[in-house]
Design an enzyme around this catalytic site. Structure first.
Site, PDB file in Angstrom:
ATOM      1  N   LYS A  77     -10.999  -2.476  15.965  1.00  0.00           N
ATOM      2  CA  LYS A  77      -9.670  -1.893  16.198  1.00  0.00           C
ATOM      3  C   LYS A  77      -9.815  -0.561  16.975  1.00  0.00           C
ATOM      4  O   LYS A  77     -10.693  -0.445  17.807  1.00  0.00           O
ATOM      5  CB  LYS A  77      -8.917  -1.714  14.882  1.00  0.00           C
ATOM      6  CG  LYS A  77      -8.932  -2.978  14.026  1.00  0.00           C
ATOM      7  CD  LYS A  77      -8.010  -2.917  12.861  1.00  0.00           C
ATOM      8  CE  LYS A  77      -8.195  -4.166  12.009  1.00  0.00           C
ATOM      9  NZ  LYS A  77      -7.205  -4.290  10.961  1.00  0.00           N
ATOM     10  N   HIS A  79      -3.368 -10.825  17.313  1.00  0.00           N
ATOM     11  CA  HIS A  79      -3.632 -10.163  16.025  1.00  0.00           C
ATOM     12  C   HIS A  79      -2.303  -9.662  15.464  1.00  0.00           C
ATOM     13  O   HIS A  79      -1.422  -9.228  16.216  1.00  0.00           O
ATOM     14  CB  HIS A  79      -4.596  -8.996  16.231  1.00  0.00           C
ATOM     15  CG  HIS A  79      -5.090  -8.423  14.935  1.00  0.00           C
ATOM     16  ND1 HIS A  79      -4.314  -7.581  14.174  1.00  0.00           N
ATOM     17  CD2 HIS A  79      -6.238  -8.604  14.252  1.00  0.00           C
ATOM     18  CE1 HIS A  79      -4.986  -7.257  13.076  1.00  0.00           C
ATOM     19  NE2 HIS A  79      -6.159  -7.868  13.098  1.00  0.00           N
ATOM     20  N   ASN A 128     -13.862  -6.798  14.090  1.00  0.00           N
ATOM     21  CA  ASN A 128     -12.804  -6.203  14.912  1.00  0.00           C
ATOM     22  C   ASN A 128     -12.752  -4.720  14.576  1.00  0.00           C
ATOM     23  O   ASN A 128     -12.293  -4.347  13.494  1.00  0.00           O
ATOM     24  CB  ASN A 128     -11.473  -6.898  14.584  1.00  0.00           C
ATOM     25  CG  ASN A 128     -10.290  -6.220  15.236  1.00  0.00           C
ATOM     26  OD1 ASN A 128     -10.452  -5.406  16.143  1.00  0.00           O
ATOM     27  ND2 ASN A 128      -9.083  -6.543  14.770  1.00  0.00           N
ATOM     28  N   SER A 181      -9.412  -8.432   4.497  1.00  0.00           N
ATOM     29  CA  SER A 181     -10.166  -7.806   3.406  1.00  0.00           C
ATOM     30  C   SER A 181     -11.445  -8.553   3.030  1.00  0.00           C
ATOM     31  O   SER A 181     -11.812  -8.609   1.850  1.00  0.00           O
ATOM     32  CB  SER A 181      -9.265  -7.611   2.180  1.00  0.00           C
ATOM     33  OG  SER A 181      -8.218  -6.707   2.488  1.00  0.00           O
ATOM     34  N   GLY A 196      -6.519  -5.162   5.581  1.00  0.00           N
ATOM     35  CA  GLY A 196      -6.697  -3.738   5.277  1.00  0.00           C
ATOM     36  C   GLY A 196      -6.148  -3.317   3.931  1.00  0.00           C
ATOM     37  O   GLY A 196      -6.004  -2.122   3.665  1.00  0.00           O
ATOM     38  N   GLU A 227      -1.461  -7.003  14.159  1.00  0.00           N
ATOM     39  CA  GLU A 227      -1.107  -5.633  14.555  1.00  0.00           C
ATOM     40  C   GLU A 227      -0.509  -5.609  15.963  1.00  0.00           C
ATOM     41  O   GLU A 227       0.326  -4.762  16.272  1.00  0.00           O
ATOM     42  CB  GLU A 227      -2.339  -4.717  14.433  1.00  0.00           C
ATOM     43  CG  GLU A 227      -2.629  -4.407  12.964  1.00  0.00           C
ATOM     44  CD  GLU A 227      -4.078  -4.130  12.629  1.00  0.00           C
ATOM     45  OE1 GLU A 227      -4.884  -3.859  13.537  1.00  0.00           O
ATOM     46  OE2 GLU A 227      -4.419  -4.203  11.428  1.00  0.00           O
ATOM     47  N   GLU A 286      -5.238 -15.078   9.256  1.00  0.00           N
ATOM     48  CA  GLU A 286      -5.239 -13.745   8.675  1.00  0.00           C
ATOM     49  C   GLU A 286      -3.895 -13.472   8.018  1.00  0.00           C
ATOM     50  O   GLU A 286      -2.933 -13.051   8.697  1.00  0.00           O
ATOM     51  CB  GLU A 286      -5.471 -12.697   9.768  1.00  0.00           C
ATOM     52  CG  GLU A 286      -6.809 -12.836  10.466  1.00  0.00           C
ATOM     53  CD  GLU A 286      -7.288 -11.498  10.998  1.00  0.00           C
ATOM     54  OE1 GLU A 286      -8.383 -11.092  10.602  1.00  0.00           O
ATOM     55  OE2 GLU A 286      -6.553 -10.853  11.754  1.00  0.00           O
TER      56      GLU A 286
HETATM   57  C1  PEP Z   1      -8.347  -7.610  10.729  1.00  0.00           C
HETATM   58  O1  PEP Z   1      -7.581  -6.734  11.072  1.00  0.00           O
HETATM   59  O2  PEP Z   1      -8.620  -8.516  11.538  1.00  0.00           O
HETATM   60  C2  PEP Z   1      -8.877  -7.579   9.384  1.00  0.00           C
HETATM   61  C3  PEP Z   1      -9.193  -8.710   8.852  1.00  0.00           C
HETATM   62  O3  PEP Z   1      -8.970  -6.345   8.778  1.00  0.00           O
HETATM   63  P1  PEP Z   1      -9.626  -6.037   7.319  1.00  0.00           P
HETATM   64  O4  PEP Z   1     -10.917  -6.819   7.241  1.00  0.00           O
HETATM   65  O5  PEP Z   1      -9.861  -4.566   7.322  1.00  0.00           O
HETATM   66  O6  PEP Z   1      -8.647  -6.509   6.306  1.00  0.00           O
END
Ligand code: PEP
Length: 252
Positions: free
Chosen positions: A14, A100, A12, A214, A176, A102, A170
């Site tokens: 983003k 998601h 992703n 992460s 992040g 976000e 998630e």
């Molecule tokens: C995400 O936003 O879907 C995600 C998992 O981000 P990150 O891998 O940067 O934690």
């Protein structure tokens, strides 16, 4: 990872990526993936919508697919700045992420909205990647499994099957941040998700449940080895082919 569910390793991007550098990264990823006739996993990049068509063209006839990061519930209409699932499909997408964290946080999307978006993805012929996950306060308040039950039950539309739906777990606090749950925690939540899916659909055993938060080259193998983890949704570490490839390799 399971032998019956084909893993999905999804990136992703983003709101990151201008054309030149993004094309270079996609070309590199595609050329690595092309070395495998039939990799043992599906590989997906969800770039900003501006790049979708061009990246789909780079990936044509390769094992790499592209997808959207969000869609509107409607197929068309007066929704300035939004994008319909049908438009994503028309640009070469095969998948669309919905719900998601976000989007849930920045745009106030609740389960009802997410469900309508997943339905829209299905209507357009896309595979919906439905994201669920608890906040830190919810985890610390011992509410993780309740939150996950609520999100799974109320974000998945009626017509969801293992062919048109993927669930991504998630934990919001892991996105992040460089923090990840322990494999035991991941195992418990993924088992719970599969149990909840069993109440909603006949082929729950075949639904892919991804872990996201992460994931990087150094922890991917350990996370992918957890029971009921069928791949990864990766943010930061999917932005370059060099960082993403070691994660993809855990599925190949
Ligand atoms: C995400 O936003 O879907 C995600 C998992 O981000 P990150 O891998 O940067 O934690």
């Amino acid at each position: 990872m399971s032998e019956t569910r084909r893993p999905l390793i999804a990136g992703n991007w983003k709101m990151n990526g201008l054309a030149d550098e993004s094309l270079r990264q996609m070309q590199e990823l595609v050329s690595r993936a092309r070395k495998f006739d039939n990799p043992g996993c599906d590989i997906l990049i969800c770039p900003p919508t501006t790049l979708l068509r061009e990246l789909a063209r780079v990936a044509v006839d390769s094992p790499v697919r592209v997808g959207g990061q969000d869609c509107h519930a409607n197929a068309s209409g007066a929704h300035t700045g939004d994008i319909a699932a049908e438009m994503l499909k028309d640009s070469g997408a095969r998948y669309c992420i919905v719900g998601h964290s976000e989007r849930r946080t920045d745009h106030g999307e609740d389960n009802t909205t997410v469900k309508a978006k997943a339905e829209a993805a299905h209507r357009a012929g896309l595979i919906a990647i439905v994201c669920v996950g608890e906040t830190l306060a919810e985890r610390e308040g011992d509410k993780t499994l309740d939150v996950i039950s609520d999100q799974v039950t109320n974000s998945l539309p009626k017509g969801a099957t293992s062919s048109n739906t993927v669930v991504a777990y998630e934990p919001v606090w892991a996105i992040g941040t460089g923090k990840t749950p322990t494999p035991l925690d991941v195992k418990a939540v993924h088992a719970h998700i599969r149990e909840e899916l069993g109440k909603l659909m006949n082929d729950a055993a075949k639904v892919r449940v991804l872990y996201g938060g992460s994931v990087k080259g150094s922890n991917a193998a350990e996370l992918m080895a957890v029971e009921n983890v069928d791949g990864a949704l990766v943010g930061g570490a999917s932005l370059t082919a060099e960082d993403f490839w070691p994660i993809v390799k855990t599925g190949i």
